[in-house]
Design an enzyme around this catalytic site. Structure first.
Site, PDB file in Angstrom:
ATOM      1  N   HIS A 113     -14.371   1.968   9.351  1.00 30.87           N
ATOM      2  CA  HIS A 113     -13.588   2.497   8.246  1.00 30.87           C
ATOM      3  C   HIS A 113     -12.080   2.399   8.438  1.00 30.87           C
ATOM      4  CE1 HIS A 113     -12.499   5.068   4.965  1.00 30.87           C
ATOM      5  NE2 HIS A 113     -11.946   5.957   5.746  1.00 30.87           N
ATOM      6  N   ARG A 170     -15.051  13.002  12.192  1.00 30.35           N
ATOM      7  CA  ARG A 170     -15.857  11.820  11.922  1.00 30.35           C
ATOM      8  C   ARG A 170     -16.571  11.260  13.142  1.00 30.35           C
ATOM      9  NH1 ARG A 170     -11.505   9.085   7.759  1.00 30.35           N
ATOM     10  NH2 ARG A 170     -11.950  10.649   6.171  1.00 30.35           N
ATOM     11  N   SER A 225     -16.949   9.439   0.241  1.00 27.17           N
ATOM     12  CA  SER A 225     -15.850  10.204   0.820  1.00 27.17           C
ATOM     13  C   SER A 225     -16.287  11.397   1.668  1.00 27.17           C
ATOM     14  CB  SER A 225     -14.970  10.720  -0.302  1.00 27.17           C
ATOM     15  OG  SER A 225     -14.098  11.715   0.180  1.00 27.17           O
ATOM     16  N   GLU A 277      -1.097   2.250   8.299  1.00 24.92           N
ATOM     17  CA  GLU A 277      -2.249   2.024   9.177  1.00 24.92           C
ATOM     18  C   GLU A 277      -1.975   0.925  10.200  1.00 24.92           C
ATOM     19  OE1 GLU A 277      -6.025   1.765   7.100  1.00 24.92           O
ATOM     20  OE2 GLU A 277      -7.075   1.113   8.907  1.00 24.92           O
ATOM     21  N   GLY A 310       0.851  -1.184   0.000  1.00 23.49           N
ATOM     22  CA  GLY A 310       0.000   0.000   0.000  1.00 23.49           C
ATOM     23  C   GLY A 310       0.890   1.238   0.000  1.00 23.49           C
TER      24      GLY A 310
HETATM   25  C1  FAD Z   1     -12.793   3.374   1.117  1.00 24.02           C
HETATM   26  C2  FAD Z   1     -11.670   4.092   1.810  1.00 24.02           C
HETATM   27  C3  FAD Z   1     -11.376   5.412   1.493  1.00 24.02           C
HETATM   28  C4  FAD Z   1     -10.346   6.079   2.126  1.00 24.02           C
HETATM   29  N1  FAD Z   1     -10.088   7.375   1.783  1.00 24.02           N
HETATM   30  C5  FAD Z   1      -9.061   8.014   2.373  1.00 24.02           C
HETATM   31  C6  FAD Z   1      -8.743   9.362   2.016  1.00 24.02           C
HETATM   32  O1  FAD Z   1      -9.385   9.966   1.162  1.00 24.02           O
HETATM   33  N2  FAD Z   1      -7.695   9.965   2.625  1.00 24.02           N
HETATM   34  C7  FAD Z   1      -6.945   9.321   3.560  1.00 24.02           C
HETATM   35  O2  FAD Z   1      -5.998   9.902   4.058  1.00 24.02           O
HETATM   36  N3  FAD Z   1      -7.225   8.048   3.920  1.00 24.02           N
HETATM   37  C8  FAD Z   1      -8.250   7.379   3.351  1.00 24.02           C
HETATM   38  N4  FAD Z   1      -8.532   6.087   3.722  1.00 24.02           N
HETATM   39  C9  FAD Z   1      -7.624   5.387   4.623  1.00 24.02           C
HETATM   40  C10 FAD Z   1      -6.374   4.935   3.873  1.00 24.02           C
HETATM   41  O3  FAD Z   1      -6.734   4.528   2.578  1.00 24.02           O
HETATM   42  C11 FAD Z   1      -5.665   3.780   4.524  1.00 24.02           C
HETATM   43  O4  FAD Z   1      -5.509   4.003   5.875  1.00 24.02           O
HETATM   44  C12 FAD Z   1      -4.280   3.614   3.912  1.00 24.02           C
HETATM   45  O5  FAD Z   1      -4.361   3.527   2.522  1.00 24.02           O
HETATM   46  C13 FAD Z   1      -3.570   2.406   4.452  1.00 24.02           C
HETATM   47  O6  FAD Z   1      -2.358   2.240   3.745  1.00 24.02           O
HETATM   48  P1  FAD Z   1      -1.313   1.162   4.178  1.00 24.02           P
HETATM   49  O7  FAD Z   1      -0.180   1.300   3.241  1.00 24.02           O
HETATM   50  O8  FAD Z   1      -1.025   1.280   5.623  1.00 24.02           O
HETATM   51  O9  FAD Z   1      -2.027  -0.251   3.986  1.00 24.02           O
HETATM   52  P2  FAD Z   1      -2.880  -0.880   2.788  1.00 24.02           P
HETATM   53  O10 FAD Z   1      -3.008   0.009   1.636  1.00 24.02           O
HETATM   54  O11 FAD Z   1      -4.088  -1.444   3.415  1.00 24.02           O
HETATM   55  O12 FAD Z   1      -1.963  -2.063   2.268  1.00 24.02           O
HETATM   56  C14 FAD Z   1      -1.790  -3.232   2.985  1.00 24.02           C
HETATM   57  C15 FAD Z   1      -0.837  -4.090   2.212  1.00 24.02           C
HETATM   58  O13 FAD Z   1      -0.430  -5.172   3.026  1.00 24.02           O
HETATM   59  C16 FAD Z   1      -0.560  -6.380   2.335  1.00 24.02           C
HETATM   60  N5  FAD Z   1      -0.805  -7.411   3.337  1.00 24.02           N
HETATM   61  C17 FAD Z   1      -1.654  -7.368   4.392  1.00 24.02           C
HETATM   62  N6  FAD Z   1      -1.539  -8.484   5.119  1.00 24.02           N
HETATM   63  C18 FAD Z   1      -0.605  -9.235   4.521  1.00 24.02           C
HETATM   64  C19 FAD Z   1      -0.030 -10.493   4.815  1.00 24.02           C
HETATM   65  N7  FAD Z   1      -0.374 -11.195   5.877  1.00 24.02           N
HETATM   66  N8  FAD Z   1       0.909 -10.968   3.970  1.00 24.02           N
HETATM   67  C20 FAD Z   1       1.313 -10.254   2.877  1.00 24.02           C
HETATM   68  N9  FAD Z   1       0.817  -9.061   2.585  1.00 24.02           N
HETATM   69  C21 FAD Z   1      -0.127  -8.555   3.392  1.00 24.02           C
HETATM   70  C22 FAD Z   1      -1.651  -6.165   1.352  1.00 24.02           C
HETATM   71  O14 FAD Z   1      -1.507  -7.061   0.278  1.00 24.02           O
HETATM   72  C23 FAD Z   1      -1.410  -4.723   0.949  1.00 24.02           C
HETATM   73  O15 FAD Z   1      -0.426  -4.697  -0.059  1.00 24.02           O
HETATM   74  C24 FAD Z   1      -9.580   5.414   3.106  1.00 24.02           C
HETATM   75  C25 FAD Z   1      -9.876   4.103   3.429  1.00 24.02           C
HETATM   76  C26 FAD Z   1     -10.932   3.446   2.821  1.00 24.02           C
HETATM   77  C27 FAD Z   1     -11.292   2.078   3.266  1.00 24.02           C
END
Ligand code: FAD
Ligand code: FES
Lengths: 251, 658
Positions: B422, B330, B284, B446, B42
């Site tokens: 969320h 929120r 959103s 996250e 992500g």
């Molecule tokens: C619908 C929606 C809209 C949103 N809109 C916004 C917004 O407008 N602005 C904002 O700031 N935030 C927003 N958020 C929140 C934000 O999108 C997330 O908090 C953020 O993208 C998380 O990013 P991340 O890189 O931490 O994890 P993620 O993008 O969740 O990526 C997790 C990664 O870990 C991998 N993974 C997980 N478990 C395993 C495992 N056991 N083994 C191997 N790989 C694994 C997955 O494959 C993925 O690649 C939104 C969230 C949602 C649900």
């Protein structure tokens, strides 16, 4: 409503595969197409049978993971809609629906409706980026971009990389996918320095992966769930020609 | 163990600078010899992979999707914050810091949040350089909008697809490093366990989801960027595969889990429509820039929303919170909507929804457009049409998505919305360097708990994920790796790998052997219902105690009665889900334990026993101004460690948006 599903079943890449028919009695019109598959799988598991494997994740039409070929069309009958966003209200009670995986030599089937699309990642590795290291960028507003161009670049960048364009094309060409990235970066000032090498390398990789060539039929545009226009292909072709003819000359 | 957050000395605004000036460095030649594992692609994982590989480290990244570009970040809609002050409306690093601390209801660390605000501006610069097509004004410069809990416009966006555009930017930067041979991607792989050697994180066991094979991967450090655990509630806005397994396995191996009960319920989601429902769809928060939230003043008003006149509508957010109106944070907006629905004013078939109405905005924009285009006496229809175009440009894809799901056209009739799970503010405890309590194990994005306290402000998760990956970890990891330059390549023949692999295999064999009667989803749905009813938007001690015993019983039944078809040596989505649900069933209990112990209300954690006379959250700073970091013991009990929060710059007061 009652739905008859004819679903492609294939154990693995080696298996030849076949259709199986399933009956579903309680399909609700507010269900999404994938939720109907959840119900089918629940039923199959309870009957001690192997559920249908299919790809999906966001179920919001943005991750590009879902990929079902429904009644002869990638993502089904609704324009501009991914499988996960297709709702059963667009079907009728008593319908028979045929569901297959994407079919293309460059997308081998892994199991049932799941295919291997890693070729797309390799095309991106060939040039779908701007070479800038973290920490070295100028202020974001130092480079103004005309709104029209920025909007056009965004429209190209909206591609979700699902591969429906390939599945729709009788030549299995990946040109819509590739051209969208080429166009996005060629439209932006940041993309200029690598403009020529990018198009040459991405197209070369696309050919290497075994995608067919584009003969401008336009099924890709018609079936693209994000409605990426085929004009990007024309643009990419121009970029390609220019890069081929004058790789060292400035624009 | 004493929790040391390793916050640098100095005044708040000097800490990060001072840290960077004095942190240990690793030479380019040594970087090439060091291996890193990143779980997750992500925003946090992809940006970390790109920037660490640019520095010269050798990186292996893992994701369970078929391509790293599909990580859940792709679904983020509304925008990303940065303290650029391009709008000249009084924004600054300090203000972004202050808004975030206050928005989090004074339950986050000042030093971390200040750093986040500081690096926010560089994120926008870098993303633009990567070719991210943000929205722009006619003059060619970047456009901004507002999100909840703030009074400036600091949110950058790309229509309602900001996460997609940012992730594709980070993904392409990472793909460039793949081409250069610095990053190896393992897609369709799931991390199943963490490997620890001599107290340090040294690798993972991953399952190849296509072949079912268990693989050993060694590295000098392991970074988790595996996202949030909102799916513990079954129905949430998260992608179907989002899970806690990577973080939970790390927790069981010794990483403390912080503030698990801080889970965000987002006010504007499409309401639940049936039992078959598999997920909820977010509308959103950016929509609250232009949408007004209301319910009829009369209970069970049978009229269509468009037929209810202005003075018979209750714009309850504007009424209760005049200073922030529809843009309250929120947690506040969600509770207010729940309050109206519980009081019987809800709308729609389930009566569990409120309206989000764009009519006034369309009129306002329509007038401005008519003016811009020099149309003198535009008719009402013309004005609405012009206004509609502006709304479509800003939120087009969201409106389409709404119509596709509900069959109703939100340009004509207000949207119906209701709160849904969320985001999770809680996560693995990390220090200022993003290191967990296991040396060499980091958590980014996250999946850590770091910056959002008890409530995250909109558009701040994308900012945090990219801050962690692009601008924090490249510095902080050097401080650890500088002492690892003499450590040779980690051999996966070490007994610790064999032991971890054995543990994973045992769990899989056990799951496959149960062959009970119920599907994995059955258990997941049940768990979700317990959590939503008893540990959702509001909680009380009795409900939480009941939830804990119900979760225990459900967990026991799961391990006796779940049915997983197929085999473990092939693609088996049911087996994947089962492993994830098994972990959710453990985490859920800890969430309730945490919620039960926190005898106060703060941010998203609303304990009914602790509220002000007008129904606002009642914090107890004297007893609870700390991070609750839980240590895993035996799955029945958890040990609480407290990290006290010191507020040196901002003085906690009752959060007011009135
Ligand atoms: C619908 C929606 C809209 C949103 N809109 C916004 C917004 O407008 N602005 C904002 O700031 N935030 C927003 N958020 C929140 C934000 O999108 C997330 O908090 C953020 O993208 C998380 O990013 P991340 O890189 O931490 O994890 P993620 O993008 O969740 O990526 C997790 C990664 O870990 C991998 N993974 C997980 N478990 C395993 C495992 N056991 N083994 C191997 N790989 C694994 C997955 O494959 C993925 O690649 C939104 C969230 C949602 C649900
Ligand atoms: S599941 Fe993500 S686009 Fe369909």
């Amino acid at each position: 409503m009652h739905i008859t599903l004819k679903v492609w079943r294939q154990k693995n890449q080696q298996d030849r595969g076949h259709f199986e028919t399933y009956q579903l009695d309680q399909v609700n019109e507010d269900m999404s197409f994938l939720e109907m598959f959840d119900v089918l799988n629940d039923q199959l598991i309870r009957e001690g049978k192997d559920p249908v494997a299919f790809d999906h994740d966001c179920r919001e039409g943005i991750c590009g993971m879902c990929s079902m070929y429904i009644n002869g069309r990638p993502h089904g009958p609704l324009k501009g809609t991914t499988t996960c966003q297709l709702h059963m209200r667009h079907f009728k009670d008593g319908d028979t629906i045929v569901v297959e995986p994407w079919r293309a030599a460059a997308f081998p089937v892994i199991k049932d409706l799941v295919v291997d699309r890693s070729a797309f990642d390799r095309i991106m590795q060939a040039g779908g980026f701007i070479s800038v290291n973290t920490g070295s960028a100028p202020d974001a507003n130092a480079i103004p971009v005309e709104k029209d161009k920025a909007d056009a670049a965004f429209a190209a960048a909206a591609c979700i990389g699902c591969g429906a364009c390939v599945a729709a094309c009788k030549n299995s060409s990946a040109m819509l996918f590739v051209s969208a990235k080429i166009a996005q970066l060629a439209l932006l000032p940041q993309g200029q320095p690598e403009r020529k090498t990018r198009v040459l390398n991405m197209i070369a990789q696309m050919d290497k992966e075994g995608f067919g060539s584009c003969s401008n039929i336009g099924s890709c545009e018609a079936e693209c769930p994000k409605e990426i226009p085929i004009t990007f292909i024309a643009k990419a072709n121009r970029e390609y020609l220019q890069a081929m003819l004058a790789p060292d000359l400035p624009e | 163990m004493e929790l040391d957050a390793k916050i640098p000395q100095g005044t708040l605004s000097d800490k990060w600078k001072h840290y960077k000036d004095t942190v240990k460095l690793v030479s380019p030649a040594n970087k090439r010899r060091l291996d890193l594992i990143i779980v997750g692609t992500g925003l946090a994982g992809a940006s970390a992979a790109a920037s660490l590989a640019e520095l010269g480290y050798h990186v292996k990244v893992f994701c369970f999707q078929d391509s790293p570009r599909r990580a859940h970040s792709i679904a983020a809609q509304g925008g990303i914050n940065a303290a650029k002050n391009y709008q000249n409306d009084g924004d600054s690093v300090f203000r972004l810091f202050y808004d975030t601390i206050k928005g989090g209801d004074y339950r986050s660390r000042e030093a971390n949040v200040y750093r986040l605000a500081e690096v926010s501006t560089a994120i926008i610069d870098h993303c633009v350089a990567l070719g991210v097509p943000f929205a722009r004004e006619y003059g060619g410069l970047l456009a901004n909008r507002s999100f909840g809990g703030v009074q400036v416009q600091r949110t950058f966006y790309a229509a309602g697809q900001t996460g997609q555009q940012l992730l594709l930017g980070a993904y392409s930067a990472m793909q460039r490093q793949v081409a250069l041979g610095n990053v190896e991607v393992f897609a369709r792989h799931e991390m199943m366990d963490l490997v620890i050697i001599d107290g340090k994180a040294r690798g993972i066991i991953a399952r190849n989801l296509v072949t079912g094979e268990l693989e050993r991967h060694g590295a000098h450090a392991v970074l988790l960027a595996s996202g949030g655990y909102g799916n513990v509630f079954y129905l949430s806005t998260n992608a179907m595969g989002s899970n806690v397994t990577a973080a939970w396995k790390a927790h069981k191996r010794g990483a403390y889990f912080a503030n698990p009960c801080f889970t965000q319920i987002h006010p504007t989601c499409i309401p639940v429509s049936g039992d078959y429902q598999s997920k909820l769809t977010l509308m959103s928060e950016s929509l609250r820039n232009d949408g007004r939230v209301w319910v009829p003043k009369k209970k069970d008003d049978p009229r269509k929303p468009t037929e209810i006149p202005e003075d018979e509508r209750d714009y309850f957010l504007e009424r209760r919170y005049p200073a922030f109106g529809n843009l309250v944070p929120r947690d506040v907006a969600s509770r207010a909507a729940k309050e109206r629905c519980d009081a019987g004013f809800g709308v729609g078939p389930s009566k569990m929804a409120v309206y989000l109405d764009f009519r006034s905005a369309m009129e306002r924009y329509g007038h401005a457009e008519a003016h811009r285009l020099g149309i003198a006496d535009a008719s009402e229809a013309k004005i609405l049409e012009l206004g509609k175009q502006i709304i479509a440009e800003k939120y087009g894809n969201l409106f389409e998505m709404y119509e596709r799901i509900t069959g109703e056209n939100p340009y004509e009739t207000p949207m119906r919305i209701y709160p849904a799970v969320h985001y999770t503010m809680g996560g693995l405890w990390v220090d200022y360097e993003l290191m967990t309590t296991i040396p060499g194990l980091y958590a980014l994005g996250e999946c850590n708990f770091s910056d959002h306290g008890a409530n995250r402000l909109g558009a701040s998760a994308l900012m945090q994920g990219l801050a962690d990956g692009f601008f924090v970890i490249p510095y902080t990891i050097g401080n650890y790796l500088a002492d690892e330059i003499r450590t040779p390549k980690i051999s996966t023949d070490h007994p610790a790998f064999a032991e971890a692999e054995h543990r994973v295999k045992e769990q899989i064999d056990r799951l496959m052997s149960i062959q009970g009667k119920e599907t994995v989803d059955y258990f997941h749905r049940h768990l979700g219902k317990i959590m939503w009813d008893k540990c959702g938007m509001s909680r009380n001690a009795q409900g939480l105690q009941e939830a804990i015993s119900e979760i225990r019983a459900l967990r026991e039944e799961f391990w006796k009665n779940v049915r997983i078809p197929g085999t473990a040596d092939s693609l088996n989505p049911e087996l994947e889900k089962a492993g994830r649900v098994a972990d959710f069933l453990e985490l859920a209990e800890l969430i309730c334990i945490d919620a039960l112990h926190r005898n106060e209300s703060c941010g998203a954690h609303f304990r009914e026993e602790y509220q002000t006379p007008d129904g606002e959250a009642l914090r107890d700073d004297e007893h609870f101004a700390y991070v609750a970091a839980w240590e895993y013991r035996d799955g029945k009990e958890y040990t609480l460690h407290q990290e006290p929060l010191h507020f040196e710059v901002v003085h906690p007061t009752q959060r007011s948006y009135k």
